[in-house]
Design a protein around this motif. Structure first.
Motif, short mmCIF file in Angstrom:
data_model
loop_
_atom_site.label_atom_id
_atom_site.label_comp_id
_atom_site.label_asym_id
_atom_site.label_seq_id
_atom_site.Cartn_x
_atom_site.Cartn_y
_atom_site.Cartn_z
N GLU A 138 14.30 -8.23 0.09
CA GLU A 138 14.05 -6.96 0.78
C GLU A 138 14.61 -5.79 -0.04
OE1 GLU A 138 12.26 -6.67 3.59
OE2 GLU A 138 11.91 -8.83 3.44
N PHE A 139 15.79 -5.98 -0.62
CA PHE A 139 16.39 -4.93 -1.45
C PHE A 139 15.54 -4.67 -2.69
CE2 PHE A 139 19.82 -6.31 1.19
CZ PHE A 139 20.68 -5.23 1.32
N LEU A 140 14.95 -5.73 -3.22
CA LEU A 140 14.18 -5.61 -4.46
C LEU A 140 12.92 -4.76 -4.25
CD1 LEU A 140 15.11 -6.81 -7.11
CD2 LEU A 140 13.43 -8.63 -6.84
N LYS A 141 12.30 -4.85 -3.07
CA LYS A 141 11.11 -4.05 -2.78
C LYS A 141 11.44 -2.55 -2.80
CE LYS A 141 9.52 -7.66 0.34
NZ LYS A 141 9.34 -8.00 1.76
N LEU A 142 12.52 -2.18 -2.11
CA LEU A 142 12.91 -0.77 -2.11
C LEU A 142 13.36 -0.33 -3.49
CD1 LEU A 142 13.35 1.82 -0.53
CD2 LEU A 142 15.62 0.99 0.11
N SER A 143 14.02 -1.21 -4.23
CA SER A 143 14.45 -0.88 -5.59
C SER A 143 13.25 -0.51 -6.46
CB SER A 143 15.18 -2.06 -6.22
OG SER A 143 16.39 -2.31 -5.57
N ALA A 144 12.17 -1.27 -6.32
CA ALA A 144 10.97 -0.99 -7.11
C ALA A 144 10.41 0.38 -6.76
CB ALA A 144 9.93 -2.07 -6.87
N VAL A 145 10.38 0.72 -5.48
CA VAL A 145 9.87 2.02 -5.05
C VAL A 145 10.70 3.16 -5.64
CG1 VAL A 145 9.63 3.54 -3.04
CG2 VAL A 145 8.81 1.18 -2.93
N LEU A 146 12.02 3.04 -5.53
CA LEU A 146 12.90 4.10 -6.03
C LEU A 146 12.81 4.23 -7.55
CD1 LEU A 146 16.06 3.40 -3.82
CD2 LEU A 146 14.21 5.02 -3.40
N PHE A 183 8.60 -14.11 -7.21
CA PHE A 183 7.63 -15.20 -7.26
C PHE A 183 8.29 -16.56 -7.07
CE2 PHE A 183 4.46 -17.90 -9.57
CZ PHE A 183 3.40 -17.63 -8.73
N THR A 184 9.57 -16.65 -7.38
CA THR A 184 10.28 -17.91 -7.18
C THR A 184 10.42 -18.27 -5.71
OG1 THR A 184 12.43 -16.76 -7.18
CG2 THR A 184 11.62 -17.56 -9.29
N GLN A 185 10.25 -17.27 -4.82
CA GLN A 185 10.35 -17.51 -3.38
C GLN A 185 9.00 -17.52 -2.68
OE1 GLN A 185 13.07 -14.61 -1.75
NE2 GLN A 185 14.85 -15.66 -2.56
N GLY A 186 7.97 -17.07 -3.36
CA GLY A 186 6.65 -17.03 -2.74
C GLY A 186 5.78 -16.00 -3.40
N LEU A 187 4.47 -16.18 -3.25
CA LEU A 187 3.51 -15.31 -3.92
C LEU A 187 3.33 -13.98 -3.19
CD1 LEU A 187 1.41 -14.99 -6.18
CD2 LEU A 187 -0.24 -16.14 -4.70
N ILE A 191 2.75 -10.09 -4.73
CA ILE A 191 1.51 -9.32 -4.55
C ILE A 191 1.81 -8.00 -3.84
CG2 ILE A 191 -0.74 -9.30 -3.43
CD1 ILE A 191 -0.84 -12.32 -3.76
N LEU A 192 2.70 -8.04 -2.85
CA LEU A 192 3.09 -6.83 -2.13
C LEU A 192 3.72 -5.81 -3.08
CD1 LEU A 192 3.60 -5.21 0.46
CD2 LEU A 192 5.67 -6.58 0.81
N LEU A 193 4.60 -6.28 -3.94
CA LEU A 193 5.26 -5.40 -4.90
C LEU A 193 4.25 -4.77 -5.86
CD1 LEU A 193 8.17 -4.49 -5.68
CD2 LEU A 193 8.13 -6.30 -7.40
N MET A 194 3.32 -5.57 -6.34
CA MET A 194 2.30 -5.04 -7.26
C MET A 194 1.40 -4.04 -6.56
SD MET A 194 1.24 -8.42 -9.47
CE MET A 194 2.40 -9.14 -10.65
N ALA A 195 1.06 -4.30 -5.29
CA ALA A 195 0.21 -3.37 -4.54
C ALA A 195 0.90 -2.03 -4.34
CB ALA A 195 -0.16 -3.99 -3.18
N ILE A 353 6.78 0.31 3.72
CA ILE A 353 6.82 -0.08 5.13
C ILE A 353 5.43 -0.46 5.63
CG2 ILE A 353 7.29 0.74 7.46
CD1 ILE A 353 9.47 2.54 6.26
N THR A 354 4.43 0.37 5.32
CA THR A 354 3.09 0.15 5.83
C THR A 354 2.44 -1.07 5.22
OG1 THR A 354 2.87 2.55 6.07
CG2 THR A 354 0.87 1.26 6.27
N PHE A 355 2.56 -1.25 3.91
CA PHE A 355 1.98 -2.42 3.26
C PHE A 355 2.61 -3.70 3.78
CE2 PHE A 355 -0.18 -0.94 -0.93
CZ PHE A 355 -0.97 -0.06 -0.19
N GLN A 356 3.92 -3.69 3.99
CA GLN A 356 4.58 -4.88 4.51
C GLN A 356 4.07 -5.20 5.91
OE1 GLN A 356 8.69 -5.30 3.56
NE2 GLN A 356 9.16 -6.47 5.40
N ALA A 357 3.84 -4.17 6.72
CA ALA A 357 3.27 -4.38 8.06
C ALA A 357 1.86 -4.96 7.96
CB ALA A 357 3.26 -3.07 8.84
N PHE A 358 1.06 -4.43 7.05
CA PHE A 358 -0.30 -4.94 6.86
C PHE A 358 -0.28 -6.41 6.44
CE2 PHE A 358 -2.23 -0.51 5.72
CZ PHE A 358 -2.07 -0.14 7.04
#
Length: 430
Positions: A138-146, A183-187, A191-195, A353-358
């Protein structure tokens, strides 16, 4: 003839030199009003979260205290509210120096989890920190955004095309590194991060040729990673077997879902489908869920199915509309920002937030293959609530402190409050 009442010095008087005067002092950002729209969306999600988690927590009810699960969840939401309130009162400019620390810390936590994390559902996903289970994904997703917001706001200031290209390469490389860790935890998380990153680059005004190159690299790397996993017998014997089986079930359309037998492999998705079918158009009302006692992880990875069962198709669409309105309002705020950095921050957080909800909704309804993905602010989970709260706090800070007018003095003050390399004009401003 010189006027006797006028004094003229024999030599011009030298004004005192002030070295600090050469550099204009950084202006303190003037706070605006709190963004009521962001707060309204947040409060609606919190109310739905409390109601639906209570309905979905029958598996967690402790004898003698049926309210314990919802009390724990309310405490986490309360802590998240404190985080949002504090961050909303801090000018977004002050976040800049903490972003690299947050990014490095998230990567270190992720590497630590891969080596010594707690095993959940056959994979190392979290670790304990003073009694709290933290999920670095979860921290890694926000890190990528910032990080993307930071890099793109730096490179947009330059008129040199080579510098802008270098910024795109840095973003793509960092996303691939973070995506590789996820990717070590799931695809799905990859994909969410790339999107998210691809969408931020589109909004940031990256040329189509560069976007196509980035997309091609993403596809090639994802394909190569998949082939490596296929060749790795050890991984196939473990978590990889789960992914392969899920993909087979998802791609197999020979037998309709309602005719398939429920077993240990498909019971999560089957009970989720049954919950949604039981909800119908108007739902059975909160607290009357039939499937919550049978559906594993009804309070987290499959809570949207309980929302649809309780509130029906209409309730599910309303919740979808709330997330869409969050993205729409963030886009409105971003289009008014005078600088690129606040615009990228607010739209990036909203996209996350929105992509994760989708993704959560798509998985639960069978559009995407089965994979664990929490519904932001609705699902139970400390890390997810914390990261979503930080994202809301950043959006509120931007909406309050970023200049959204055409007044020259306000724009000048905002420019002076930013580091020199972060003063790029917002290319998406309407």
């Amino acid at each position: 003839m010189q006027d006797p009442f006028t004094f003229t010095p024999p030599h011009p008087i030298d004004e005192p030199k002030n070295e600090e005067a050469k550099t204009p002092p950084k202006a303190e950002p003037m706070p605006g009003q709190q963004d009521k729209y962001f707060w309204a969306i947040y409060l609606m999600l919190v109310v739905i979260s409390i109601i639906e988690l209570y309905s979905a927590s029958s598996r967690e009810v402790v004898a003698g205290n049926v309210y314990l699960p919802i009390i724990r969840h309310a405490v986490m939401l309360g802590a998240g509210f404190v985080v949002i309130f504090i961050l909303s009162r801090i000018p977004y400019q002050k976040f800049i120096k903490f972003i690299p620390i947050f990014v490095v810390g998230s990567i270190v936590m992720m590497i630590y989890v891969l080596v010594a994390g707690d095993i959940i559902n056959g994979a190392r996903r979290s670790f304990s920190f003073f009694g709290f289970a933290l999920q670095p994904s979860e921290f890694l997703k926000l890190s990528a955004v910032l990080l993307i917001a930071l890099v793109m706001s730096r490179t947009q200031l330059s008129k040199n095309e080579e510098t802008k290209t270098r910024g795109v390469k840095i973003v793509a490389i960092m996303v691939l590194i973070m995506g590789g860790l996820l990717f070590t935890q799931g695809l799905t998380n990859t994909i969410l991060l790339m999107a998210i990153s691809f969408s931020m680059m589109i909004i940031g005004g990256i040329q189509m040729k560069k976007l196509a190159s980035v997309l091609l690299v993403y596809v090639l790397v994802a394909g190569a990673a998949h082939q490596l996993k296929e060749l790795n017998a050890d991984l196939r014997a473990g978590r990889q077997t789960t992914w392969v089986e899920r993909m087979k079930r998802y791609s197999d359309k020979s037998v309709p879902k309602y005719e398939q037998k429920i077993d240990a492999n498909n019971r999560q998705e089957m009970y989720a489908y049954m919950a949604q079918a039981n909800g119908g158009i108007f739902g059975v009302m909160p607290g009357n869920s039939r499937e919550t006692s049978r559906l594993p992880l009804a309070f987290s990875d499959y809570i949207y199915s309980i929302v649809v069962e309780d509130l029906g198709l209409i309730g599910g669409l309303v919740l979808l509309g709330i997330y869409l309105s969050l993205l729409a309002h963030a886009g409105h705020v971003a289009s008014q920002c005078s600088r690129a950095l606040p615009a990228m921050l607010v739209i990036g957080c909203a996209l996350m937030i929105t992509f994760q909800a989708f993704f959560h909704m798509a998985i639960v309804t069978g559009v995407f293959p089965v994979s664990g993905q929490p519904l932001p602010l609705i699902s139970k989970g400390g890390s997810s609530i914390l990261i979503t709260s930080i994202a809301f706090g950043i959006m509120l800070s931007v909406s309050r402190f970023a200049v959204k007018s055409d007044k020259r003095q306000e724009i000048k003050d905002e420019i002076n409050s930013l580091p020199e390399e972060m003063r790029a004009e917002n290319a998406t401003r309407l």
